[in-house]
Structure formats: C-alpha cells, structure tokens
Design a protein around this motif. Structure first.
Motif, PDB file in Angstrom:
ATOM      1  N   ASN A 168       0.871  -1.179   0.000  1.00 63.47           N
ATOM      2  CA  ASN A 168       0.000   0.000   0.000  1.00 63.47           C
ATOM      3  C   ASN A 168       0.905   1.225   0.000  1.00 63.47           C
ATOM      4  OD1 ASN A 168      -2.166   1.765   2.077  1.00 63.47           O
ATOM      5  ND2 ASN A 168      -2.804   0.901   0.143  1.00 63.47           N
ATOM      6  N   ILE A 169       0.972   1.910  -1.160  1.00 63.82           N
ATOM      7  CA  ILE A 169       2.001   2.920  -1.393  1.00 63.82           C
ATOM      8  C   ILE A 169       1.399   4.277  -1.729  1.00 63.82           C
ATOM      9  CG2 ILE A 169       3.927   3.557  -2.906  1.00 63.82           C
ATOM     10  CD1 ILE A 169       4.483   0.563  -3.260  1.00 63.82           C
ATOM     11  N   ARG A 170       1.986   5.298  -1.144  1.00 63.39           N
ATOM     12  CA  ARG A 170       1.614   6.678  -1.471  1.00 63.39           C
ATOM     13  C   ARG A 170       2.624   7.180  -2.491  1.00 63.39           C
ATOM     14  NH1 ARG A 170       1.909  11.751   2.705  1.00 63.39           N
ATOM     15  NH2 ARG A 170       0.459  13.155   1.670  1.00 63.39           N
ATOM     16  N   GLY A 171       2.111   7.421  -3.695  1.00 65.37           N
ATOM     17  CA  GLY A 171       2.990   7.821  -4.778  1.00 65.37           C
ATOM     18  C   GLY A 171       2.852   9.286  -5.135  1.00 65.37           C
ATOM     19  N   HIS A 172       3.112   9.598  -6.394  1.00 64.54           N
ATOM     20  CA  HIS A 172       3.140  10.992  -6.835  1.00 64.54           C
ATOM     21  C   HIS A 172       1.791  11.672  -6.717  1.00 64.54           C
ATOM     22  CE1 HIS A 172       1.555   8.983 -10.378  1.00 64.54           C
ATOM     23  NE2 HIS A 172       1.090  10.146 -10.749  1.00 64.54           N
ATOM     24  N   ASN A 173       0.707  10.892  -6.740  1.00 66.81           N
ATOM     25  CA  ASN A 173      -0.628  11.491  -6.609  1.00 66.81           C
ATOM     26  C   ASN A 173      -1.023  11.706  -5.154  1.00 66.81           C
ATOM     27  OD1 ASN A 173      -1.166   8.935  -5.749  1.00 66.81           O
ATOM     28  ND2 ASN A 173      -2.584   8.417  -7.395  1.00 66.81           N
ATOM     29  N   LEU A 174      -0.121  11.376  -4.236  1.00 63.86           N
ATOM     30  CA  LEU A 174      -0.286  11.612  -2.798  1.00 63.86           C
ATOM     31  C   LEU A 174      -1.446  10.816  -2.204  1.00 63.86           C
ATOM     32  CD1 LEU A 174       0.491  15.437  -2.589  1.00 63.86           C
ATOM     33  CD2 LEU A 174       2.052  13.479  -2.454  1.00 63.86           C
ATOM     34  N   ARG A 175      -1.888   9.787  -2.907  1.00 61.30           N
ATOM     35  CA  ARG A 175      -2.919   8.909  -2.358  1.00 61.30           C
ATOM     36  C   ARG A 175      -2.354   7.515  -2.203  1.00 61.30           C
ATOM     37  NH1 ARG A 175      -8.245   9.185  -5.846  1.00 61.30           N
ATOM     38  NH2 ARG A 175      -6.784   8.316  -7.346  1.00 61.30           N
ATOM     39  N   TYR A 176      -2.788   6.817  -1.170  1.00 61.86           N
ATOM     40  CA  TYR A 176      -2.347   5.442  -0.978  1.00 61.86           C
ATOM     41  C   TYR A 176      -3.121   4.534  -1.926  1.00 61.86           C
ATOM     42  CZ  TYR A 176       0.507   6.455   3.102  1.00 61.86           C
ATOM     43  OH  TYR A 176       1.483   6.916   3.940  1.00 61.86           O
ATOM     44  N   MET A 177      -2.365   3.705  -2.625  1.00 58.97           N
ATOM     45  CA  MET A 177      -2.958   2.745  -3.552  1.00 58.97           C
ATOM     46  C   MET A 177      -2.278   1.395  -3.378  1.00 58.97           C
ATOM     47  SD  MET A 177      -3.151   5.076  -7.004  1.00 58.97           S
ATOM     48  CE  MET A 177      -3.818   3.714  -7.956  1.00 58.97           C
ATOM     49  N   ASP A 178      -2.997   0.340  -3.727  1.00 61.68           N
ATOM     50  CA  ASP A 178      -2.441  -1.007  -3.676  1.00 61.68           C
ATOM     51  C   ASP A 178      -1.700  -1.341  -4.962  1.00 61.68           C
ATOM     52  OD1 ASP A 178      -4.604  -3.212  -1.716  1.00 61.68           O
ATOM     53  OD2 ASP A 178      -2.913  -1.965  -1.177  1.00 61.68           O
ATOM     54  N   TYR A 179      -0.498  -1.890  -4.810  1.00 59.71           N
ATOM     55  CA  TYR A 179       0.287  -2.326  -5.957  1.00 59.71           C
ATOM     56  C   TYR A 179       0.644  -3.799  -5.786  1.00 59.71           C
ATOM     57  CZ  TYR A 179       0.820   2.595  -7.154  1.00 59.71           C
ATOM     58  OH  TYR A 179       0.576   3.905  -7.501  1.00 59.71           O
ATOM     59  N   TRP A 180       0.805  -4.476  -6.942  1.00 63.26           N
ATOM     60  CA  TRP A 180       1.128  -5.902  -6.939  1.00 63.26           C
ATOM     61  C   TRP A 180       2.346  -6.160  -7.818  1.00 63.26           C
ATOM     62  CZ3 TRP A 180      -1.493  -9.619  -4.195  1.00 63.26           C
ATOM     63  CH2 TRP A 180      -2.722  -9.240  -3.632  1.00 63.26           C
ATOM     64  N   GLY A 181       3.143  -7.121  -7.396  1.00 59.36           N
ATOM     65  CA  GLY A 181       4.186  -7.617  -8.261  1.00 59.36           C
ATOM     66  C   GLY A 181       3.629  -8.660  -9.208  1.00 59.36           C
ATOM     67  N   LYS A 182       4.490  -9.144 -10.113  1.00 58.28           N
ATOM     68  CA  LYS A 182       4.039 -10.115 -11.107  1.00 58.28           C
ATOM     69  C   LYS A 182       4.150 -11.546 -10.601  1.00 58.28           C
ATOM     70  CE  LYS A 182       4.926  -7.191 -15.102  1.00 58.28           C
ATOM     71  NZ  LYS A 182       5.611  -7.041 -16.395  1.00 58.28           N
ATOM     72  N   GLY A 183       4.786 -11.726  -9.462  1.00 62.04           N
ATOM     73  CA  GLY A 183       4.854 -13.044  -8.863  1.00 62.04           C
ATOM     74  C   GLY A 183       6.157 -13.775  -9.102  1.00 62.04           C
ATOM     75  N   THR A 184       6.474 -14.669  -8.178  1.00 58.98           N
ATOM     76  CA  THR A 184       7.625 -15.548  -8.320  1.00 58.98           C
ATOM     77  C   THR A 184       7.188 -16.954  -7.916  1.00 58.98           C
ATOM     78  OG1 THR A 184       9.962 -15.871  -7.731  1.00 58.98           O
ATOM     79  CG2 THR A 184       8.519 -15.084  -5.980  1.00 58.98           C
ATOM     80  N   LEU A 185       7.610 -17.939  -8.682  1.00 58.23           N
ATOM     81  CA  LEU A 185       7.120 -19.295  -8.488  1.00 58.23           C
ATOM     82  C   LEU A 185       7.976 -20.055  -7.485  1.00 58.23           C
ATOM     83  CD1 LEU A 185       5.013 -21.334  -9.441  1.00 58.23           C
ATOM     84  CD2 LEU A 185       6.626 -22.039 -11.225  1.00 58.23           C
ATOM     85  N   VAL A 186       7.298 -20.691  -6.541  1.00 59.28           N
ATOM     86  CA  VAL A 186       7.952 -21.562  -5.566  1.00 59.28           C
ATOM     87  C   VAL A 186       7.410 -22.973  -5.758  1.00 59.28           C
ATOM     88  CG1 VAL A 186       8.192 -22.113  -3.113  1.00 59.28           C
ATOM     89  CG2 VAL A 186       8.340 -19.733  -3.887  1.00 59.28           C
TER      90      VAL A 186
END
Length: 120
Positions: free
Chosen positions: A98-116
């Motif tokens: 949950n990151i506050r970026g250039h728009n100064l709002r917190y948003m959820d971001y996801w990675g593309k995943g890593t396989l285990v």
C-alpha cells in the motif's frame, strides 16, 4: 510509476528453505502495509503474511512458525523467509504494498509473482 519486483523463487525439496524478496521502486513517498500472497494452481489467492510500517506482523495458522515476513524501509523492500517448506506451499507468490505515490494517495500495488515449487 510504482513497480514491485519479486525475486528468490525456485525449486526446493520438502523441509528446505527459500527467501523471497520484493523491491518497490518509482515515485514513492511512503509505504504502509506490505504483504505476501500466494496462489496455487486451481486455487484462490490467499494471504500468507502482512507487515505494517511499524513492523507488526500477521500470519494465517497454516504458515505460522514457518514463514517470517520482514521489511527494510530504507530500501522499500519486503522479505519472506520460508522454512520447513511443504509440497502444499507450492504456488506463485505475489508481493503487495500500500504505497503513497506521486498522486499523494495510498494505492495497492502488486508484483508479477515468483514461483515456488516444493518437491516431496
């Protein structure tokens, strides 16, 4: 633009260990919670660990005592140490933040995943 990039997945035998990393990059002002999810083939994505910006952690019973989440706030990075791995831990592991970026709002971001993959 904010990106999350996971690394550290691979093939391991049952009982072994792996350490996943996820680095956030881009225009980041602050990060609240960071988390790891996983999704096994044919199953829904499930939460496996959460860590607050203060370091408080939460785990489901299925991984408690075996998986440990930690973070390095200076590097905007979250880790997942996985010990005593079982074949049922086999899944794609995704980083969430949950990151506050250039728009100064917190948003959820996801990675593309890593396989285990855990072999028996």
């Amino acid at each position: 633009q904010v990106q999350l990039v996971e690394s550290g997945g691979g093939l391991v035998q049952a009982g072994g260990s792996l350490r996943l990393s996820c680095a956030a990059s881009g225009s980041i002002f602050s990060i609240k919670t960071m988390a790891w999810y996983r999704q096994a083939p044919g199953k829904q994505r499930e939460l496996v660990a959460v860590i607050s910006n203060g370091g408080s952690t939460t785990y489901p019973d299925s991984v408690k005592g075996r998986l440990t989440i930690s973070r390095d706030n200076a590097r905007n990075t979250v880790y997942l140490q996985m010990n005593s791995l079982k074949p049922e831990d086999t899944a794609a592991y995704y980083c969430n933040a949950n990151i506050r970026g250039h728009n100064l709002r917190y948003m959820d971001y996801w990675g593309k995943g890593t396989l285990v993959t855990v072999s028996s």
